[in-house]
Write a protein that holds these residues in place. Sequence first.
Motif, PDB file in Angstrom:
ATOM      1  N   THR A  23       0.843  -1.199   0.000  1.00 50.74           N
ATOM      2  CA  THR A  23       0.000   0.000   0.000  1.00 50.74           C
ATOM      3  C   THR A  23       0.873   1.242   0.000  1.00 50.74           C
ATOM      4  O   THR A  23       1.985   1.232   0.522  1.00 50.74           O
ATOM      5  CB  THR A  23      -0.898   0.036   1.242  1.00 50.74           C
ATOM      6  OG1 THR A  23      -0.068   0.033   2.411  1.00 50.74           O
ATOM      7  CG2 THR A  23      -1.852  -1.157   1.274  1.00 50.74           C
ATOM      8  N   LEU A  24       0.341   2.316  -0.587  1.00 49.92           N
ATOM      9  CA  LEU A  24       1.006   3.615  -0.563  1.00 49.92           C
ATOM     10  C   LEU A  24       0.401   4.422   0.578  1.00 49.92           C
ATOM     11  O   LEU A  24      -0.801   4.698   0.573  1.00 49.92           O
ATOM     12  CB  LEU A  24       0.809   4.350  -1.890  1.00 49.92           C
ATOM     13  CG  LEU A  24       1.514   5.708  -2.010  1.00 49.92           C
ATOM     14  CD1 LEU A  24       3.020   5.531  -1.998  1.00 49.92           C
ATOM     15  CD2 LEU A  24       1.073   6.417  -3.290  1.00 49.92           C
ATOM     16  N   PRO A  25       1.213   4.754   1.597  1.00 52.02           N
ATOM     17  CA  PRO A  25       0.640   5.457   2.756  1.00 52.02           C
ATOM     18  C   PRO A  25       0.256   6.890   2.393  1.00 52.02           C
ATOM     19  O   PRO A  25       0.786   7.468   1.442  1.00 52.02           O
ATOM     20  CB  PRO A  25       1.786   5.439   3.767  1.00 52.02           C
ATOM     21  CG  PRO A  25       3.021   5.421   2.916  1.00 52.02           C
ATOM     22  CD  PRO A  25       2.670   4.588   1.713  1.00 52.02           C
ATOM     23  N   ASN A  26      -0.653   7.444   3.186  1.00 46.88           N
ATOM     24  CA  ASN A  26      -0.968   8.855   3.003  1.00 46.88           C
ATOM     25  C   ASN A  26       0.016   9.704   3.809  1.00 46.88           C
ATOM     26  O   ASN A  26       0.820   9.191   4.592  1.00 46.88           O
ATOM     27  CB  ASN A  26      -2.415   9.162   3.392  1.00 46.88           C
ATOM     28  CG  ASN A  26      -2.716   8.786   4.835  1.00 46.88           C
ATOM     29  OD1 ASN A  26      -1.846   8.867   5.708  1.00 46.88           O
ATOM     30  ND2 ASN A  26      -3.948   8.372   5.095  1.00 46.88           N
ATOM     31  N   ARG A  27      -0.066  10.996   3.625  1.00 46.28           N
ATOM     32  CA  ARG A  27       0.884  11.909   4.265  1.00 46.28           C
ATOM     33  C   ARG A  27       0.813  11.840   5.782  1.00 46.28           C
ATOM     34  O   ARG A  27       1.838  11.860   6.477  1.00 46.28           O
ATOM     35  CB  ARG A  27       0.610  13.347   3.799  1.00 46.28           C
ATOM     36  CG  ARG A  27       0.917  13.578   2.334  1.00 46.28           C
ATOM     37  CD  ARG A  27       0.204  14.822   1.793  1.00 46.28           C
ATOM     38  NE  ARG A  27       0.376  15.957   2.668  1.00 46.28           N
ATOM     39  CZ  ARG A  27       1.430  16.770   2.644  1.00 46.28           C
ATOM     40  NH1 ARG A  27       2.378  16.559   1.764  1.00 46.28           N
ATOM     41  NH2 ARG A  27       1.517  17.783   3.467  1.00 46.28           N
ATOM     42  N   GLU A  28      -0.396  11.786   6.335  1.00 49.48           N
ATOM     43  CA  GLU A  28      -0.549  11.755   7.791  1.00 49.48           C
ATOM     44  C   GLU A  28       0.090  10.512   8.397  1.00 49.48           C
ATOM     45  O   GLU A  28       0.671  10.558   9.481  1.00 49.48           O
ATOM     46  CB  GLU A  28      -2.029  11.835   8.170  1.00 49.48           C
ATOM     47  CG  GLU A  28      -2.666  13.182   7.917  1.00 49.48           C
ATOM     48  CD  GLU A  28      -1.950  14.309   8.655  1.00 49.48           C
ATOM     49  OE1 GLU A  28      -1.591  14.104   9.831  1.00 49.48           O
ATOM     50  OE2 GLU A  28      -1.749  15.378   8.049  1.00 49.48           O
ATOM     51  N   SER A  29      -0.021   9.377   7.688  1.00 48.89           N
ATOM     52  CA  SER A  29       0.587   8.138   8.199  1.00 48.89           C
ATOM     53  C   SER A  29       2.105   8.247   8.246  1.00 48.89           C
ATOM     54  O   SER A  29       2.750   7.796   9.198  1.00 48.89           O
ATOM     55  CB  SER A  29       0.170   6.957   7.318  1.00 48.89           C
ATOM     56  OG  SER A  29      -1.228   6.786   7.328  1.00 48.89           O
ATOM     57  N   PRO A  54       7.394  -1.789  -5.366  1.00 53.57           N
ATOM     58  CA  PRO A  54       8.423  -1.074  -6.139  1.00 53.57           C
ATOM     59  C   PRO A  54       7.852   0.002  -7.056  1.00 53.57           C
ATOM     60  O   PRO A  54       8.431   1.074  -7.190  1.00 53.57           O
ATOM     61  CB  PRO A  54       9.088  -2.196  -6.942  1.00 53.57           C
ATOM     62  CG  PRO A  54       8.887  -3.418  -6.109  1.00 53.57           C
ATOM     63  CD  PRO A  54       7.542  -3.254  -5.466  1.00 53.57           C
ATOM     64  N   GLU A  55       6.696  -0.291  -7.662  1.00 56.91           N
ATOM     65  CA  GLU A  55       6.145   0.687  -8.595  1.00 56.91           C
ATOM     66  C   GLU A  55       5.587   1.922  -7.883  1.00 56.91           C
ATOM     67  O   GLU A  55       5.307   2.945  -8.529  1.00 56.91           O
ATOM     68  CB  GLU A  55       5.044   0.046  -9.457  1.00 56.91           C
ATOM     69  CG  GLU A  55       3.871  -0.498  -8.675  1.00 56.91           C
ATOM     70  CD  GLU A  55       4.060  -1.962  -8.293  1.00 56.91           C
ATOM     71  OE1 GLU A  55       3.057  -2.628  -8.021  1.00 56.91           O
ATOM     72  OE2 GLU A  55       5.231  -2.427  -8.278  1.00 56.91           O
ATOM     73  N   ASP A  56       5.381   1.844  -6.548  1.00 53.81           N
ATOM     74  CA  ASP A  56       4.844   2.982  -5.800  1.00 53.81           C
ATOM     75  C   ASP A  56       5.914   3.795  -5.079  1.00 53.81           C
ATOM     76  O   ASP A  56       5.607   4.788  -4.418  1.00 53.81           O
ATOM     77  CB  ASP A  56       3.821   2.501  -4.769  1.00 53.81           C
ATOM     78  CG  ASP A  56       2.535   2.011  -5.418  1.00 53.81           C
ATOM     79  OD1 ASP A  56       2.212   2.521  -6.497  1.00 53.81           O
ATOM     80  OD2 ASP A  56       1.869   1.131  -4.834  1.00 53.81           O
ATOM     81  N   ARG A  57       7.178   3.352  -5.184  1.00 54.86           N
ATOM     82  CA  ARG A  57       8.225   4.024  -4.406  1.00 54.86           C
ATOM     83  C   ARG A  57       8.513   5.435  -4.920  1.00 54.86           C
ATOM     84  O   ARG A  57       8.892   6.316  -4.150  1.00 54.86           O
ATOM     85  CB  ARG A  57       9.498   3.181  -4.406  1.00 54.86           C
ATOM     86  CG  ARG A  57       9.307   1.895  -3.612  1.00 54.86           C
ATOM     87  CD  ARG A  57      10.534   1.021  -3.582  1.00 54.86           C
ATOM     88  NE  ARG A  57      10.206  -0.255  -2.930  1.00 54.86           N
ATOM     89  CZ  ARG A  57      11.064  -1.260  -2.792  1.00 54.86           C
ATOM     90  NH1 ARG A  57      12.300  -1.133  -3.258  1.00 54.86           N
ATOM     91  NH2 ARG A  57      10.678  -2.377  -2.197  1.00 54.86           N
ATOM     92  N   GLY A  62       7.906  11.292  -3.607  1.00 55.27           N
ATOM     93  CA  GLY A  62       7.208  12.568  -3.763  1.00 55.27           C
ATOM     94  C   GLY A  62       6.541  13.011  -2.472  1.00 55.27           C
ATOM     95  O   GLY A  62       6.561  14.203  -2.123  1.00 55.27           O
ATOM     96  N   ILE A  63       5.961  12.065  -1.727  1.00 51.34           N
ATOM     97  CA  ILE A  63       5.344  12.389  -0.433  1.00 51.34           C
ATOM     98  C   ILE A  63       6.404  12.898   0.536  1.00 51.34           C
ATOM     99  O   ILE A  63       6.210  13.901   1.235  1.00 51.34           O
ATOM    100  CB  ILE A  63       4.622  11.153   0.138  1.00 51.34           C
ATOM    101  CG1 ILE A  63       3.388  10.819  -0.716  1.00 51.34           C
ATOM    102  CG2 ILE A  63       4.213  11.393   1.593  1.00 51.34           C
ATOM    103  CD1 ILE A  63       2.688   9.549  -0.293  1.00 51.34           C
ATOM    104  N   MET A  64       7.562  12.214   0.581  1.00 54.24           N
ATOM    105  CA  MET A  64       8.628  12.621   1.501  1.00 54.24           C
ATOM    106  C   MET A  64       9.139  14.025   1.150  1.00 54.24           C
ATOM    107  O   MET A  64       9.377  14.844   2.037  1.00 54.24           O
ATOM    108  CB  MET A  64       9.788  11.622   1.448  1.00 54.24           C
ATOM    109  CG  MET A  64       9.420  10.190   1.812  1.00 54.24           C
ATOM    110  SD  MET A  64       8.709  10.025   3.464  1.00 54.24           S
ATOM    111  CE  MET A  64      10.125  10.412   4.477  1.00 54.24           C
ATOM    112  N   LYS A  65       9.282  14.301  -0.152  1.00 48.08           N
ATOM    113  CA  LYS A  65       9.765  15.623  -0.563  1.00 48.08           C
ATOM    114  C   LYS A  65       8.755  16.718  -0.230  1.00 48.08           C
ATOM    115  O   LYS A  65       9.130  17.820   0.170  1.00 48.08           O
ATOM    116  CB  LYS A  65      10.075  15.619  -2.058  1.00 48.08           C
ATOM    117  CG  LYS A  65      11.339  14.856  -2.418  1.00 48.08           C
ATOM    118  CD  LYS A  65      11.626  14.926  -3.913  1.00 48.08           C
ATOM    119  CE  LYS A  65      12.912  14.187  -4.253  1.00 48.08           C
ATOM    120  NZ  LYS A  65      13.192  14.214  -5.720  1.00 48.08           N
TER     121      LYS A  65
END
Length: 744
Positions: A23-29, A54-57, A62-65
């Motif tokens: 799963t791709l976490p949301n920003r709050e998570s 791998p395809e979501d990394r 982008g979320i981290m940035k």
Amino acid sequence: MKTRHKQTKPKLAKTASPPRLATLPNRESVKQLLAQADGKMHFRDVVRAFSVAPEDRKALRGIMKSLEAEGHAERAGRKRFTETGRLPENALVEVTGIDRDGEAIARPVIWDGPGKAPVVFMQPEIRGAAALAPGAKVLAKLKRIGPDKYEGRTIKRVEGQSGAIVGLFHATPHGGRIEPTNRRQKGEWVVPASETMGAQDHEIVRAEPLPGKPFGPKPARVTERLGNAQDARSVSLIAIAQHGIPMEFSETASKEAKRARPVALGKRTDLREVPLITIDGADARDFDDAVFAAPEPHGYRLIVAIADVAHYVKSDSALDRDARMRGNSCYFPDRVVAMLPEALSNGLCSLKPGEERGCLFVEMHIDVHGNKLRHAFGRGLMRSAARKTYEEVQREFEDNPENHAHLYAAYHALSEARERRGTLDLDLPERKVTLGPDGHVQNVAPRPRLAAHKLIEEFMILANVCAAEELERLKLPCMYRVHAPPAPEKLDNLRGFLSTLDISLKPGDQLHPRDLDGILKLVAGTPSAPLVNETILRAQSQAEYSPENIGHFGLALTRYAHFTSPIRRYADLLVHRALIKGLKLGRDGLTDEEIFSFPDTAEHITATERRATLAERDSTDRYLALYLQHRVGELFQARISGVTKSGLFATLTESGASGFLSMASLPDDYWVFDERTQTLSGRRSRVVFTLAQEVEVRLSEAKPVTGGLLLGLGEAKHGPVASKHAQRRAKPGGKMKHKQKPRR
């Protein structure tokens, strides 16, 4: 021969475990993960924590940035992240207090995160090492133990930063003990009989820690006896010692001051026939500015002349090093700890009437609406025509408007310009403590705010603006006086509070000082006025010195510097030297070495200014406690000046002294603290305490040594309007920030 065949069991088919869902976490998570982590996290740790495919990394990067760009996360190495505002594993910390168990409480020396700096609870020192004293700086290994809380263990002590203890000495059969004068230091120190330095009972002493056991009472050695606590003249000495303000000048600096001689005219502009006058308080000890005004067609010509301190205090001289170390003068009710030796501060640099003095001056021309048309700086020789007090000037003008008519006319023009500019003018009463011949408090009264005060203020502000503009024109470094707009989190709290009064506030990026001043004018004369003034004050950032210009929010100015008080502020001296260098007014201008160290100097003199402010406030608190100690048990009218989860702060109307009402002194109830509205509400009684609310209090204890007052509640004044207003601000079911359980 029989052959035995091995019976093989049939292999069971392996049951495949259910695949982990990628799963791709949301920003709050992600923010929550960083907040819960023990330290910095590598990007792959975030991937594993959420089983990111791998395809979501790329999307996770982008979320981290975006979290980093918005200030919710920060880099902690290559591909490593940490929560914004988190301290590193090893950091330099400074001890600020001692808890009841005698253990040190510290804060990081460098903190640029949001809000207040986190608290560091230091572990006991190893056996045989001296305990940490307030002011000590150490490199500590940190471990996070909660929001804004860390546990620290000393790795290495900073040489020359061991800290000191200032307190009241109590003699005992085995030596003595020291009761700290700082209210933030709860633990006492024990002094062996061989280390008392002959200190007597109830004497104020300075001490240093001695090696001792990790646990139990911490030993100390008396290093200086400061005076008897019963002597009123010792009150300011406590604040001076506690905050480490240097009192003595170096021998070389004193000799340089004594060798100083009056300034000759030389190439200076001759201002001796210009009727410049000084206007100061009746208790002023030095006179460093003089003013003059004359009418012109369509406006006024103003001159502000300032003592030429740079002529006497040369760059990197002993006088300069001592002045920089002090940063500024400190003013107490009974004394001044000057930035310069008395031979200069009260002698050759003081613009005394009838005596020739060197000066730096600025001649300014304004129109009838207060707009500056032009200005010019120079170096001159002046002779003050008169030494006036604010009260004298005001009285003379009111008796006969012809007296000082040009000064007041120019002031009214400048006031008009200030009004158009839209500055923030807080209405906050200031108290003046007057001492008698015996050093005891004789009177505490509101400090008057006359038109004469505002006249000098407007002249000085204009001169300061001219100095900043001139240095920018000359493309020279300037030690700006900057004041940042309120921080976003403070504005959010202010906006929430104002909404309870049905007052709206613009977004932070659109906010102008006139918007806040408009709110003050809106509530002027209403019961809410003191409350709104206090709350807007608390929302402001602190002014500071910086070589980088960000403007001055409170004064609504794009550029501002301090030019008008070089006798008592080192920043002004640097501005003088920069002007001398740029305008080629002498050989004693700013040096390349000074320019290089501007950032460090700005940080240092900002710190010394705040140190002086705290010391002056602490000294006044102690004098007021001394003044009130014989009135314990009496009732006083007061106004609530602070609301916290642990109790209320109240300021006595009569004297301006501030005291604390603990939860134990309030009626038995379930008390709910709402930080947004600054209220403390009783769930059962429906009693609501709000900032600036009038209450009746009883003085329970006054301690001159610490300056602390403990108060008990008399009878709160809950009028019908105030009661409805307070209850509306503390609606049932609202978000409860902190709760205080009822006492049983």
